[in-house]
Design a protein around this motif. Structure first.
Motif, PDB file in Angstrom:
ATOM      1  N   THR A 118       0.782  -1.167   0.139  1.00 53.68           N
ATOM      2  CA  THR A 118      -0.146  -0.006   0.173  1.00 53.68           C
ATOM      3  C   THR A 118       0.620   1.381  -0.028  1.00 53.68           C
ATOM      4  O   THR A 118       0.494   2.290  -0.879  1.00 53.68           O
ATOM      5  N   PRO A 119       1.827   1.524   0.858  1.00 50.14           N
ATOM      6  CA  PRO A 119       2.623   2.572   0.799  1.00 50.14           C
ATOM      7  C   PRO A 119       3.530   2.708  -0.600  1.00 50.14           C
ATOM      8  O   PRO A 119       3.315   4.144  -1.111  1.00 50.14           O
ATOM      9  N   TYR A 120       3.731   1.817  -1.052  1.00 50.79           N
ATOM     10  CA  TYR A 120       4.532   1.955  -2.477  1.00 50.79           C
ATOM     11  C   TYR A 120       3.583   2.351  -3.497  1.00 50.79           C
ATOM     12  O   TYR A 120       3.829   3.291  -4.291  1.00 50.79           O
ATOM     13  N   LEU A 121       2.445   1.694  -3.363  1.00 47.60           N
ATOM     14  CA  LEU A 121       1.316   2.080  -4.310  1.00 47.60           C
ATOM     15  C   LEU A 121       0.865   3.426  -4.286  1.00 47.60           C
ATOM     16  O   LEU A 121       0.708   4.158  -5.288  1.00 47.60           O
ATOM     17  N   LEU A 122       0.666   3.845  -3.183  1.00 44.84           N
ATOM     18  CA  LEU A 122       0.087   5.521  -2.988  1.00 44.84           C
ATOM     19  C   LEU A 122       1.452   6.453  -3.203  1.00 44.84           C
ATOM     20  O   LEU A 122       1.115   7.368  -4.032  1.00 44.84           O
ATOM     21  N   LYS A 182       4.074   5.762  -5.522  1.00 46.11           N
ATOM     22  CA  LYS A 182       4.744   5.599  -6.774  1.00 46.11           C
ATOM     23  C   LYS A 182       3.577   5.740  -7.930  1.00 46.11           C
ATOM     24  O   LYS A 182       3.711   5.955  -8.926  1.00 46.11           O
ATOM     25  N   VAL A 183       2.190   5.480  -7.575  1.00 47.44           N
ATOM     26  CA  VAL A 183       1.271   5.483  -8.483  1.00 47.44           C
ATOM     27  C   VAL A 183      -0.171   6.278  -8.126  1.00 47.44           C
ATOM     28  O   VAL A 183      -0.077   7.370  -8.844  1.00 47.44           O
ATOM     29  N   MET A 184      -0.600   6.329  -7.058  1.00 51.13           N
ATOM     30  CA  MET A 184      -1.612   7.055  -6.847  1.00 51.13           C
ATOM     31  C   MET A 184      -1.612   8.616  -6.596  1.00 51.13           C
ATOM     32  O   MET A 184      -2.088   9.465  -7.202  1.00 51.13           O
ATOM     33  N   LEU A 185      -0.571   9.082  -5.901  1.00 51.76           N
ATOM     34  CA  LEU A 185      -0.198  10.442  -5.529  1.00 51.76           C
ATOM     35  C   LEU A 185       0.321  10.827  -6.647  1.00 51.76           C
ATOM     36  O   LEU A 185      -0.290  11.933  -7.197  1.00 51.76           O
ATOM     37  N   PRO A 186       1.232  10.443  -7.613  1.00 50.52           N
ATOM     38  CA  PRO A 186       1.616  11.139  -8.768  1.00 50.52           C
ATOM     39  C   PRO A 186       0.586  11.206  -9.774  1.00 50.52           C
ATOM     40  O   PRO A 186       0.314  12.417 -10.471  1.00 50.52           O
TER      41      PRO A 186
END
Lengths: 262, 346
Positions: free
Chosen positions: A177-181, A183-187
């Motif tokens: 989840t942290p990596y997803l947020l 590297k993907v969701m936030l950008p």
């Protein structure tokens, strides 16, 4: 392109004029070298210069800025979290619809109702703590309450645009989840978040009603100052001040447009 | 069912409901290591749901998913040695092609030089090296599909899942990509599971096909098996064209509307259906000794590679070479060879 019927062309011209002529008039009067009257007496930036020597106005501008920046920061964080929560948590259909409604409601509820509600709420809270005396803090809280919805709506439309596939692909590719947020969701969400923040900032900067009901003696903002000043008569300084506020708003709205466009 | 090789994938008794819809009913299957396995069925048959359960993107209500002898049913997608090529490709629009492909390795903190080596190798293999620094939106549909493939394969998954990966490509490109995909799978020797509704595609690429309908697997088999020996009416009709003939069992054969037909085996039922492919029937000048019937051409449809004749008594359909000449109204003899008549279960 198809030609428009002349009636429609004329009507739309008139509508645009109706919208913008008063604003244009204010801008013109702010550089007119006369204190009274509607006649043109030559160009001057005198009123702007005077503006920047007026302690009261500078103080009000500072209050406006503090209020807008702090409330926008808080509302952006809360609104983004709210948008992600509403969009991504597996709510039941019924609950999802209710949340959707709750999210839209503050946008359409008249400011004055909101303001009155805040007065009542702060009145009750004051019994618990003197923290809630009318003033800048109350104004910040008040502004956050209506800004959150706007931020959440903008961020959410972006979330819907991104879709779930990309998120599932990231999970499939071993992202926790942290990596997803990170590297993907936030950008992917940044344009939506920035646009939401700009909208919130604009709303705060221009707000009168909520501020009026929650302000204390030391927390006069620009809209409150303009209101008070106008009651004593419109001066060219007010024109200059209004023009500046207007220009700030325009710049923010253009910026927001840029960000939401893909 | 036979014991699975410890390296293969096994699915045991999977059930899944979505509200009132029974999406999957008691699904069990085995996929051997290195096999190209296809789940074939119409939309809404549950094939994508099954794929998502294998990927770990969906939880089954009951049943197990076993990979390499290990029960992975409750393992989230993040921790499965399984990667997916999504129907929409789901490329990361903000990342370059290189970064897209490197995503899975970076998420698992592989050393930098190893990432570069492995990503470079896959990009080269799929002819994407020139576009490593472009963004997904600057690529064509076919190129995007290859990026999705590279992004999954670079992780060397134990099973690669492909969810209708060719549905967004135009027909000509699709035919080419199918052959390439088959070749790639052979070369890598990796296990592929493909979901598709396109029977022609399933035939081209698969070692083995599972035909699905309404949440159940109707038939397993090689492309040749399921095409030539369909067990049910659904399979016969879903995989290409089929003539279905209803009849009553008689000694060594079947009494049908078009006459008595000799069968190779005794059907298990009294009243039932046999199927025959249009291209397995013969048009003859004179009546054959058995299984022959007189028919009249109702409509002749020229299809380039072959000629389809719709016949009376109908609805019979025969397929012949397109250099033959027939037109509406022609009277012909039709032979239905016993070995081409498939007895359906129901």
């Amino acid at each position: 392109m198809r030609k428009l019927h002349p009636v429609i062309s004329v009507l739309s011209m008139l509508t645009l004029a109706f919208l913008y002529v008063p604003l244009l008039a204010v801008a013109i009067f702010s550089v007119n070298a006369t204190r009274y009257g509607l006649a043109w007496r030559g160009f001057t930036l005198n009123w702007y210069i005077k503006l920047f020597h007026n302690e009261v106005i500078l103080n009000a501008a500072w209050n406006s800025l503090v209020l807008a920046v702090v409330s926008t920061l808080a509302a952006t964080i809360l609104g983004t979290a709210l948008a992600i929560g509403i969009d991504r948590f597996p709510w039941t259909k019924k609950l999802g619809t209710t949340l959707d409604l709750l999210l839209h409601l503050p946008v359409v509820v008249p400011d004055i109702i909101f303001a009155a509600a805040l007065v009542v709420a702060f009145g009750l809270l004051r019994m618990l703590s003197s923290f809630f005396e009318p003033g800048l803090l109350n104004m910040i809280i008040g502004h956050i309450t209506f800004q959150v919805s706007f931020v959440a709506l903008v961020v959410r439309s972006r979330l819907v645009g991104i879709g779930r596939d990309v998120e599932e692909a990231a999970r499939d590719l071993f992202a926790d989840t942290p990596y997803l947020l990170r590297k993907v969701m936030l950008p992917l969400l940044v344009p939506g978040i920035v646009a939401g923040a700009m909208l919130a900032f604009t709303l705060s900067l221009d707000d009168f009603v909520i501020s009026f009901f929650t302000a204390g003696p030391d927390s006069v903002t620009l809209p409150l100052f303009i209101y008070a000043a106008v009651r004593r008569g419109v001066t060219p300084q007010i024109h200059a001040l209004s023009t500046l506020v207007l220009m700030t708003t325009v710049i923010l709205i253009i910026g927001m447009e840029r960000f939401t466009r893909d | 069912m036979a014991t699975t090789k410890s390296t293969g994938l096994a699915v045991r008794g999977i059930n899944k409901r979505f509200g009132p819809v029974n999406a999957l009913k008691e699904i069990s299957l085995d996929v051997q290591e290195g096999e190209f396995f296809t789940l074939l069925g119409p939309s809404g048959c549950g094939k994508t749901t099954l794929l998502r359960i294998i990927a770990g993107l969906e939880l089954p209500d009951s049943g197990k998913v076993i990979l390499g002898g290990q029960d992975i049913t409750s393992l989230p997608a993040t921790r499965r040695q399984v990667n997916t090529v999504f129907q929409s490709y789901a490329l990361f629009p903000h990342l370059t092609i290189f970064d897209n492909v490197a995503f899975g390795l970076r998420a698992r903190k592989f050393p930098k030089n190893e990432i570069e080596g492995r990503v470079g190798k896959r990009l080269e293999m799929l002819g994407l090296l020139d576009m490593a620094h472009r963004r997904p939106h600057q690529l064509s549909g076919g190129q995007q599909q290859r990026v999705a493939l590279a992004r999954a394969l670079v992780n060397e998954p134990k099973v690669l899942l492909l969810d209708e990966p060719m549905s967004a490509l135009d027909a000509r490109l699709r035919a080419q990509v199918q052959v390439e995909l088959r070749r790639l799978q052979r070369k890598l020797g990796q296990t592929f599971i493909l979901v598709t509704h396109d029977q022609a595609e399933a035939m081209v690429v698969s070692d083995r096909i599972a035909v699905m309908n309404q949440g159940m697997i109707i038939q397993f088999g090689s492309p040749k098996d399921v095409y030539e020996q369909p067990r049910t009416r659904f399979v016969a009709e879903f995989l290409g064209a089929a003539n279905l003939l209803k009849g009553r069992k008689k000694h060594h054969g079947l009494e049908t509307d078009i006459g008595f037909l000799v069968l190779e085996r005794e059907p298990k039922w009294e009243n039932g259906t046999v199927a025959i492919r249009p291209e397995r029937m013969h048009i003859t000048e004179d009546p054959a000794s058995v299984n022959s019937t007189r028919a009249r051409v109702r409509e002749a449809i020229y299809r380039g590679t072959d000629l389809d004749l719709w016949l009376d008594p109908g609805p019979l359909r025969v397929r012949t070479a397109s250099n033959q000449h027939y037109e509406a109204g022609d009277e012909i003899w039709l032979e239905l060879p016993s070995e081409a008549l498939v007895i359906l279960d129901e």
